[in-house]
Design a protein around this motif. Structure first.
Motif: not given
Length: 431
Positions: A276-281, A303-308
């Motif tokens: 998982p990565y932080v795609r948007a703060a 904010g956005r985190i993926s892949p989850v």
């Protein structure tokens, strides 16, 4: 035959007696009740906030200090108590006082990492003057080799693990249901005196092998095979060596994941290079969390985190979704929100400084851990299916071997003779 065994086990579990499995209390007889802090401000997800709360409390005087402290029957600013084991003036970090807080608060003790309920690593101010029931017996045996099994609150007709394992001091908090007991693997420091029924290891080695099977193998089996019931965790003990070996291997994988790289292990990683990565703060003060199943993403404000993986999002304990509960606690802390019934200008609001980078890192790791644990569920289901067909070691066999009943002395803490601890007002005593 398997269906009849399952039905019989369910009936027996409801009545507190089960001929096909054992109570965890019979295998690991010494248990400790959950910690009772008495005040919510002594623990939390941000150690900097805990230090700020301490400083404000120590600087206050008289009635204001009393109000901020939130006195209880067990603790007030004027209560002298013994130091927590290992946290006295001779211990590590800043000294934890034993005199009355109102008179000599001293320096803020270094917050210690704890497990606040399942899968939530938080921080605690380790000062006995602030905690109603800190369970000193746990602090005495907590060291670099100890492991704690923690039962989860039982909630009927819900999925999720019956217990978890941690190397941190657990507070035993349950997100739902009655809190379970805390069971150290060892009764004394340095991994000595296993907290197991007497002779259990001999039976395991004789019936199941290999001869080098030790306490951690038994704990691994318990973690893999534990079943929830109204009377507490129940553990089927196989008489088949292959079933035992498969369960121990699975249990060790579960332990490694839950230790998150502690004790020389590797940090958990998803297979195939996914992570998982932080795609948007993430926002400084998030207000909510949403799961986008199609995109496999956590949406937190802008904010956005993926892949989850969906399995991480849906992972529950006692019927409560772990990620939602974990996030909600930190979102509240970021804005200084207080629990219902707590004063809005109490210590709980001190230290709120928005969402921290550390929480983002912890969230990414928690997603990974939950996804990997979910990935092991098919193996746990397969193990339970094998157990329905496999012969089991009965309670009668353990009685004949002298394993049961467990002596009452093994349900109490072991003595720590010659160990000096600081008592109230700086006095010392031998335990």
């Amino acid at each position: 035959m398997a269906a009849r065994r399952t039905a019989a086990a369910a009936t027996a579990a409801g009545s507190g007696e089960d001929s096909t499995s054992l109570e965890l209390d019979e295998l690991m007889p010494w248990s400790v009740r959950p910690l009772r802090t008495g005040r919510t401000w002594v623990s939390g997800p941000d150690p900097a906030a805990l230090r700020a709360r301490w400083e404000r409390l120590a600087a206050a005087e008289g009635a204001e200090q009393e109000r901020l402290f939130r006195p209880s029957r067990s603790r007030t600013p004027h209560t002298p108590v013994a130091a927590l084991p290992g946290r006295s003036t001779a211990g590590a970090g800043a000294a934890a006082g034993t005199g009355r807080f109102a008179r000599e608060p001293g320096a803020c003790p270094d917050p210690v990492r704890i497990l606040h309920g399942p899968f939530d690593e938080q921080w605690l101010l380790p000062d006995h003057r602030l905690i109603d029931a800190a369970r000193p017996e746990l602090w005495r045996v907590g060291d670099g080799r100890q492991l704690f099994a923690v039962e989860h609150g039982y909630v009927p007709q819900t999925a999720g693990p019956a217990l978890s394992v941690t190397h941190l001091l657990p507070d035993g908090h349950s997100p739902a249901g009655r809190p379970g007991r805390i069971r150290p693997l060892y009764r004394r420091p340095d991994a000595t005196d296993p907290n197991l029924a007497p002779g259990l290891l001999d039976v395991v080695r004789t019936r199941l092998g290999p001869q080098e099977a030790g306490p951690e193998s038994v704990l691994a089996w318990i973690l893999a095979a534990a079943l929830p019931s109204p009377s507490g965790c129940r553990i089927p003990l196989p008489a088949d060596a292959e079933v035992w070996a498969a369960g121990v291997e699975l249990g060790r994988a579960l332990v490694r994941l839950q230790l998150r790289g502690a004790r020389g292990g590797e940090r958990p990683r998803l297979p195939g290079g996914r992570r998982p990565y932080v795609r948007a703060a993430l926002p400084a003060r998030p207000t909510g969390i949403v799961y986008d199943a199609e995109a496999e993403a956590l949406v937190i404000g802008d904010g956005r985190i993926s892949p989850v993986p969906a399995g991480a999002w849906e992972f529950t304990v006692s019927g409560v979704r772990v990620l939602e509960l974990w996030f909600g606690r930190r979102a509240a802390a970021a804005v200084g929100a207080v629990p219902e019934g707590v004063e809005a200008d109490g210590l709980e609001v001190v230290g709120a400084r928005g969402w921290t980078p550390e929480w983002t890192s912890e969230l990414l790791e928690l997603i990974t851990v939950l996804a990997l644990l979910d990935g092991l569920r098919p193996r746990q289901e397969a193990l339970r299916a094998r157990l329905e067909r496999a012969p089991l070691i009965s309670r009668d066999e353990l009685r004949a071997a002298g394993v049961l009943p467990v002596p009452a002395s093994l349900r109490r803490p072991a003595s720590v003779l010659g160990h000096q601890e600081e008592g109230p007002e700086g006095q010392f005593a031998l335990l």
